[in-house]
Design a protein around this motif. Structure first.
Motif, mmCIF file in Angstrom:
data_model
loop_
_atom_site.group_PDB
_atom_site.id
_atom_site.type_symbol
_atom_site.label_atom_id
_atom_site.label_comp_id
_atom_site.label_asym_id
_atom_site.label_seq_id
_atom_site.Cartn_x
_atom_site.Cartn_y
_atom_site.Cartn_z
ATOM 1 N N THR A 83 0.818 -1.206 0.000
ATOM 2 C CA THR A 83 0.000 0.000 0.000
ATOM 3 C C THR A 83 0.856 1.263 0.000
ATOM 4 O OG1 THR A 83 -1.679 1.219 1.239
ATOM 5 C CG2 THR A 83 -0.152 -0.109 2.505
ATOM 6 N N TYR A 85 -0.231 4.051 1.288
ATOM 7 C CA TYR A 85 -0.599 4.806 2.482
ATOM 8 C C TYR A 85 -0.404 3.915 3.694
ATOM 9 C CZ TYR A 85 -2.835 7.671 -1.065
ATOM 10 O OH TYR A 85 -3.081 8.423 -2.178
ATOM 11 N N LYS A 86 0.401 4.368 4.630
ATOM 12 C CA LYS A 86 0.678 3.601 5.830
ATOM 13 C C LYS A 86 -0.063 4.227 7.011
ATOM 14 C CE LYS A 86 3.848 1.330 3.466
ATOM 15 N NZ LYS A 86 3.701 -0.074 3.042
ATOM 16 N N HIS A 87 -0.575 3.384 7.889
ATOM 17 C CA HIS A 87 -1.172 3.875 9.117
ATOM 18 C C HIS A 87 -0.482 3.169 10.277
ATOM 19 C CE1 HIS A 87 -4.103 4.746 12.290
ATOM 20 N NE2 HIS A 87 -4.465 5.765 11.528
ATOM 21 N N SER A 90 -1.784 -0.228 11.312
ATOM 22 C CA SER A 90 -1.870 -1.335 10.373
ATOM 23 C C SER A 90 -1.167 -2.555 10.966
ATOM 24 C CB SER A 90 -1.223 -0.966 9.044
ATOM 25 O OG SER A 90 -1.181 -2.078 8.182
ATOM 26 N N VAL A 98 -8.129 1.063 6.703
ATOM 27 C CA VAL A 98 -9.011 2.213 6.520
ATOM 28 C C VAL A 98 -10.071 2.212 7.616
ATOM 29 C CG1 VAL A 98 -8.619 2.167 4.038
ATOM 30 C CG2 VAL A 98 -10.621 1.045 4.967
ATOM 31 N N ARG A 102 -9.805 8.596 12.081
ATOM 32 C CA ARG A 102 -8.444 8.739 11.570
ATOM 33 C C ARG A 102 -7.383 8.274 12.552
ATOM 34 N NH1 ARG A 102 -7.644 15.344 11.384
ATOM 35 N NH2 ARG A 102 -7.908 15.745 13.624
ATOM 36 N N CYS A 106 -6.835 5.066 7.794
ATOM 37 C CA CYS A 106 -6.975 6.141 6.808
ATOM 38 C C CYS A 106 -8.450 6.376 6.513
ATOM 39 C CB CYS A 106 -6.241 5.767 5.529
ATOM 40 S SG CYS A 106 -4.460 5.512 5.742
ATOM 41 N N THR A 107 -8.862 7.625 6.472
ATOM 42 C CA THR A 107 -10.268 7.968 6.273
ATOM 43 C C THR A 107 -10.520 8.489 4.864
ATOM 44 O OG1 THR A 107 -9.877 10.178 7.183
ATOM 45 C CG2 THR A 107 -10.615 8.486 8.725
ATOM 46 N N VAL A 109 -11.418 6.877 2.290
ATOM 47 C CA VAL A 109 -10.944 5.961 1.247
ATOM 48 C C VAL A 109 -12.122 5.371 0.473
ATOM 49 C CG1 VAL A 109 -9.693 3.815 0.812
ATOM 50 C CG2 VAL A 109 -8.889 5.401 2.586
#
Length: 287
Positions: A83, A85-87, A90, A98, A102, A106-107, A109
């Motif tokens: 991905t 986008y990293k959170h 995760s 997602v 937040r 990730c919001t 999405v």
């Protein structure tokens, strides 16, 4: 859901009685498989064949699948495309997390329009695998069959779409045909992202190419969107998530988007956390 399952005759695979497919509006529900422990080669082979045949497989009653195991299942289908986008929450670097909060993921999405995943890549993602680890009261994911949409187009609209090429994310490319043949099924599908496409290129037998005007571009986007939502979204399959759901989708065969409910605040519908992995494409769309 249980009432629905009881009312539909079970379809059994040729393998054995423990693997059961139940047709739904788009795809099949799968029963008799525990994804947390399943590693039999013949079962994996059957699952891969059925994803291509039915486009979406919904595995019920899977409990919570760990991030590591989610990645292991994904590797049945090929190399993961990590991905972008990293959170921090995760469960694995290759798992996209997602949420409607937040601090949890990730919001926003999936709310930019109908799309397939990875249209901005030279070869769009071959598969997407979804697991809802925290199920809210509302927050569906909506899918639609791309081949069916193409087959229902009026001839004039089909002819126009069939000479369009799309540029996603930036005007420098890659450039993909809007309509092309699926690399596994051979059926016509769409390469598109209504929220990321930046230009459509008209191709008149490769002898007179031009970028669509702004007015044409907006009309084309609107036309594509209309085919997904016309007749009150009759062609759509809206998946209302339940505890333990795990979906494997043929990303090239179905368009999807998150429903508006997916971003309702946690305070109103509870926490929504979805884990997703994507599999690297192996063949660029071509005419």
């Amino acid at each position: 859901m249980l009432a629905v399952l009881r009312s539909i005759n079970c379809h059994f695979s040729k393998m054995s009685s423990y693997y059961k497919l139940i047709p739904i509006k788009l795809g099949c529900i799968v029963l008799g498989i525990d994804l947390k422990t399943e590693n039999r080669p013949e079962v994996i082979k059957q699952i891969k064949e059925d994803v291509t045949k039915h486009r979406i497989l919904v595995f019920k009653n899977q409990g919570i699948v760990s991030g590591e195991r989610h990645v292991e299942i994904s590797e049945w289908f090929g190399e993961l495309e990590s991905t972008f986008y990293k959170h921090p929450k995760s469960p694995h670097p290759d798992v996209f997390r997602v949420s409607n909060d937040r601090t949890e993921g990730c919001t926003g999405v999936g709310r930019t329009g109908w799309h397939i995943d990875g249209s901005f890549q030279p070869a769009p993602f071959g598969y997407s695998l979804y697991h809802m680890v925290s199920v809210p009261k509302k927050g569906a994911t909506v899918f639609a069959p791309l081949t069916d949409i193409i087959e229902q187009l009026p001839k004039q609209k089909y002819d126009e779409w069939n000479r369009l090429w799309m540029i996603s994310d930036r005007r420098t490319g890659p450039v993909h045909p809007l309509i092309y043949k699926h690399p596994r099924s051979g059926k016509e599908v769409l390469c598109f992202h209504l929220g990321m496409t930046t230009a459509f290129l008209y191709d008149y037998n490769t002898t007179n190419e031009r970028i669509a005007t702004p007015e044409e571009f907006e009309r084309i986007l609107s036309d594509i969107h209309h085919e997904f939502v016309k007749d009150n979204g009759k062609i759509q399959y809206k998946h209302e998530w339940e505890d333990g759901d795990f979906i494997i989708s043929d990303n090239l065969a179905v368009g999807h988007e998150a429903s508006p409910d997916s971003q309702i605040p946690r305070s109103e519908v509870g926490l929504r956390v979805l884990h997703r992995t994507t599999i690297k494409g192996v063949e660029a769309p071509s005419k």
